[in-house]
Every structure is written in structure tokens, then in C-alpha cells.
Enzyme design. Structure first.
Site, PDB file in Angstrom:
ATOM      1  N   ASN A   9       6.329  85.388  43.983  1.00  0.00           N
ATOM      2  CA  ASN A   9       6.966  85.023  45.248  1.00  0.00           C
ATOM      3  C   ASN A   9       7.184  86.306  46.044  1.00  0.00           C
ATOM      4  OD1 ASN A   9       8.630  84.168  47.320  1.00  0.00           O
ATOM      5  ND2 ASN A   9      10.375  83.659  45.995  1.00  0.00           N
ATOM      6  N   TRP A  10       6.375  86.476  47.083  1.00  0.00           N
ATOM      7  CA  TRP A  10       6.486  87.710  47.880  1.00  0.00           C
ATOM      8  C   TRP A  10       7.701  87.696  48.813  1.00  0.00           C
ATOM      9  CZ3 TRP A  10       0.914  89.260  49.942  1.00  0.00           C
ATOM     10  CH2 TRP A  10       0.120  89.641  48.857  1.00  0.00           C
ATOM     11  N   LYS A  11       8.343  86.536  48.946  1.00  0.00           N
ATOM     12  CA  LYS A  11       9.471  86.422  49.894  1.00  0.00           C
ATOM     13  C   LYS A  11       9.027  86.937  51.263  1.00  0.00           C
ATOM     14  CE  LYS A  11      12.490  86.575  45.955  1.00  0.00           C
ATOM     15  NZ  LYS A  11      13.801  86.865  45.405  1.00  0.00           N
ATOM     16  N   HIS A  95      13.994  76.988  46.667  1.00  0.00           N
ATOM     17  CA  HIS A  95      14.348  78.342  46.206  1.00  0.00           C
ATOM     18  C   HIS A  95      15.805  78.623  46.586  1.00  0.00           C
ATOM     19  CE1 HIS A  95      14.542  82.668  45.821  1.00  0.00           C
ATOM     20  NE2 HIS A  95      13.502  82.570  45.019  1.00  0.00           N
ATOM     21  N   GLU A  97      17.294  81.126  47.704  1.00  0.00           N
ATOM     22  CA  GLU A  97      17.539  81.811  48.985  1.00  0.00           C
ATOM     23  C   GLU A  97      17.486  80.825  50.145  1.00  0.00           C
ATOM     24  OE1 GLU A  97      14.629  84.902  48.426  1.00  0.00           O
ATOM     25  OE2 GLU A  97      15.904  85.797  46.881  1.00  0.00           O
ATOM     26  N   GLU A 166      15.716  79.438  37.823  1.00  0.00           N
ATOM     27  CA  GLU A 166      16.043  80.761  38.340  1.00  0.00           C
ATOM     28  C   GLU A 166      17.554  80.882  38.525  1.00  0.00           C
ATOM     29  OE1 GLU A 166      12.464  82.597  40.531  1.00  0.00           O
ATOM     30  OE2 GLU A 166      13.507  81.341  41.964  1.00  0.00           O
ATOM     31  N   GLY A 172      16.771  89.233  41.864  1.00  0.00           N
ATOM     32  CA  GLY A 172      16.825  90.462  42.643  1.00  0.00           C
ATOM     33  C   GLY A 172      17.947  91.402  42.229  1.00  0.00           C
ATOM     34  N   SER A 208      14.366  88.506  38.001  1.00  0.00           N
ATOM     35  CA  SER A 208      14.157  89.865  37.491  1.00  0.00           C
ATOM     36  C   SER A 208      13.172  89.910  36.315  1.00  0.00           C
ATOM     37  CB  SER A 208      15.495  90.517  37.117  1.00  0.00           C
ATOM     38  OG  SER A 208      16.325  90.615  38.268  1.00  0.00           O
ATOM     39  N   GLY A 229       9.566  87.627  41.501  1.00  0.00           N
ATOM     40  CA  GLY A 229       9.802  88.077  42.873  1.00  0.00           C
ATOM     41  C   GLY A 229       9.358  89.507  43.042  1.00  0.00           C
ATOM     42  N   GLY A 230      10.326  90.422  43.006  1.00  0.00           N
ATOM     43  CA  GLY A 230      10.077  91.830  43.303  1.00  0.00           C
ATOM     44  C   GLY A 230       8.863  92.418  42.593  1.00  0.00           C
TER      45      GLY A 230
HETATM   46  P1  PGA Z   1      13.162  88.549  41.393  1.00  0.00           P
HETATM   47  O1  PGA Z   1      13.020  87.183  42.240  1.00  0.00           O
HETATM   48  O2  PGA Z   1      12.036  88.550  40.375  1.00  0.00           O
HETATM   49  O3  PGA Z   1      12.999  89.657  42.404  1.00  0.00           O
HETATM   50  O4  PGA Z   1      14.486  88.528  40.744  1.00  0.00           O
HETATM   51  C1  PGA Z   1      12.667  85.977  41.622  1.00  0.00           C
HETATM   52  C2  PGA Z   1      12.618  84.876  42.652  1.00  0.00           C
HETATM   53  O5  PGA Z   1      13.480  84.828  43.532  1.00  0.00           O
HETATM   54  O6  PGA Z   1      11.704  84.010  42.612  1.00  0.00           O
END
Ligand code: PGA
Length: 247
Positions: A9-11, A95, A97, A166, A172, A208, A229-230
Site C-alpha cells: 500500500n503506497w498510500k 483502511h 486511515e 491491521e 506506521g 509495520s 505500507g512503508g
Molecule cells: P505500515 O502500513 O506497514 O507502514 O505500518 C501498513 C498499512 O497501513 O497498510
């Protein structure tokens, strides 16, 4: 056995230049992903560029969210049909967020999953509790509520999708759920899905995930892969996480 999936997930990161460099870097590293479905979720404006750049690779692309309607006066939104047209075969739904910053409720998430199915997109439903909810002993109840809201709406339609657990406190933050914590919640989710005849739905852990913790997470019996994500923004790190799912 549910299939294995590693998703990135590049956000709200990336550019067309980034896409070109990333695809080139992944091309040399993703050859060994046998038995693992790899999916990348770029910002919607980069979907077309990324799906073209990855056309030769065994990597699918998805959109980070879709609107419930197929078209209309909804400024700024993306219809599931448009995402398909731009090359997507998956969508994230719910998600944390989007739940947190865009006010997506369980009902809205269910509508979006239904829209994805209408358009032929595979939904990757994200569920997870906040730190306060975990401390209050509510983690399982929250996750099951988020899951049931979608199951009540689309039933076994979710069978073409996946569920990503998640925990919000691990996204994050650099803090990962332990493999045991992930497994415990995945077992709860699996049981709920099995009750609906959906035991084959892949269950991904997210929060993470990094090259150095992916292996231990993916070895848990009910962890079928990860939503990253990251670390997915670094093609080398992402390839290492894919390799951890192959083993
Ligand atoms: P993260 O994000 O790996 O940066 O913690 C995961 C996500 O939100 O899908």
C-alpha cells in the site's frame, strides 16, 4: 489452503518517475514469487502508469478505495469501474486511515465492497482495532463488527477477496503485533469466515511489516501473507518480504 498474497500500500506516495524506477527495480527481484500473489496499491492517479510499467511482471495493481456509485456528481472520488479501466484488479476497502480521516463507517465500507464486486474488483477488506480498544479488551469485538458489517452486506461475495488484519496501533509506528498476537486475531477472523463457508479467504497481517519480521509472521498458520505500507515503497525491501512469503 488459502492462497498467499503480499500486497503493498503506497498510500499517498509516488510519482511517474518513482513508478518507472520501482518497476525496473522489481523486475530484477520478483522472479521467485512462485505461489504468492503480489499486488500493489498506488495512489489512483498512478494506477494506469504502474499497471503499464508492471505489464510483463506477475504483479497485479489495485486502487486504495472506490466510491459506492458507478458514476455521478461526487467530486474527487473514483468509481470501481474507473479503477478497472485503469488496470486495477483489486481495491482496498476500509483502511484505517480512511475510517479515521475520511469518516468511513462500517456501512460505507460495506457499500464500497459491494461496488467493487459489481465492477469485478477483488476487495481487500481492512479491519483492526485502535490501541484504546485493545486496552479496553474490545479488540476482537471491534474486528468482528467490522467484518460482519461487510459479510451481512455481500455474503459470500467476499470469497473472491481477502481480509487484512491491521491493528491501528501497529500502522506506521514501527510497532508490530507479535506473531502470536497476529495469529490469535487471525484465528478469530478465520472462525467467523468459516461459519459463512469462507475459510479459503486469505488473511493478511498489516502493520509495520518489514523484511526482518515478515518470516515469523508468515509462518503463523492463519497468516497467509501481508499488507505492507512503508516498506513497500522500497522495491528491495518489498521483494524480500515477498521472498519471506514464498519460503
Ligand atoms: P505500515 O502500513 O506497514 O507502514 O505500518 C501498513 C498499512 O497501513 O497498510
Amino acid at each position: 489452503m488459502p492462497s498467499r498474497i503480499v500486497a503493498g500500500n503506497w498510500k499517498m506516495h509516488g510519482s511517474r518517475t518513482f513508478v518507472a524506477g520501482y518497476a525496473a527495480a522489481l523486475r530484477d527481484r520478483v522472479g521467485s514469487a512462485a505461489g504468492v500473489d503480489v499486488v500493489l496499491f498506488p495512489p489512483s492517479i498512478l494506477l494506469d502508469a504502474l499497471s503499464r510499467a508492471l505489464a510483463e511482471l506477475p504483479v497485479q495493481v489495485g486502487v486504495q478505495t472506490v466510491h459506492a456509485e458507478a458514476q455521478g456528481a461526487f467530486t474527487g472520488e473514483t468509481a470501481a469501474e474507473m479503477a478497472v479501466d485503469a488496470g486495477a484488479s483489486w481495491t482496498l476497502a476500509g483502511h484505517s486511515e480512511r475510517r479515521q480521516y475520511q469518516g468511513e463507517t462500517d456501512a460505507m465500507v460495506a457499500d464500497r465492497v459491494a461496488a467493487a464486486l459489481r465492477a469485478g474488483l477483488r476487495p481487500m477488506l481492512c479491519v483492526g482495532e485502535s490501541l484504546d480498544e485493545r486496552r479496553a479488551g474490545q479488540a476482537e469485538a471491534v474486528v468482528l463488527r467490522q467484518l460482519e458489517a461487510v459479510l451481512d452486506r455481500v455474503g459470500d461475495g467476499l470469497g473472491v477477496g481477502a481480509v487484512a488484519y491491521e491493528p491501528v496501533w501497529a500502522i506506521g509506528t514501527g510497532e508490530t503485533a507479535s506473531p502470536e498476537q497476529a495469529q490469535a486475531m487471525h484465528a478469530v477472523i478465520r472462525e467467523a469466515l468459516t461459519g459463512r463457508g469462507l475459510e479459503q479467504v486469505p488473511l493478511l497481517y498489516g502493520g509495520s511489516v518489514k523484511p526482518d519480521n515478515a518470516g515469523a509472521l508468515f509462518r503463523q498458520p492463519d497468516v497467509d501473507g501481508g499488507l505492507v505500507g512503508g516498506a513497500s515503497l522500497d522495491a528491495q525491501a518489498f521483494a524480500e518480504i515477498i521472498a519471506a512469503a514464498v519460503e
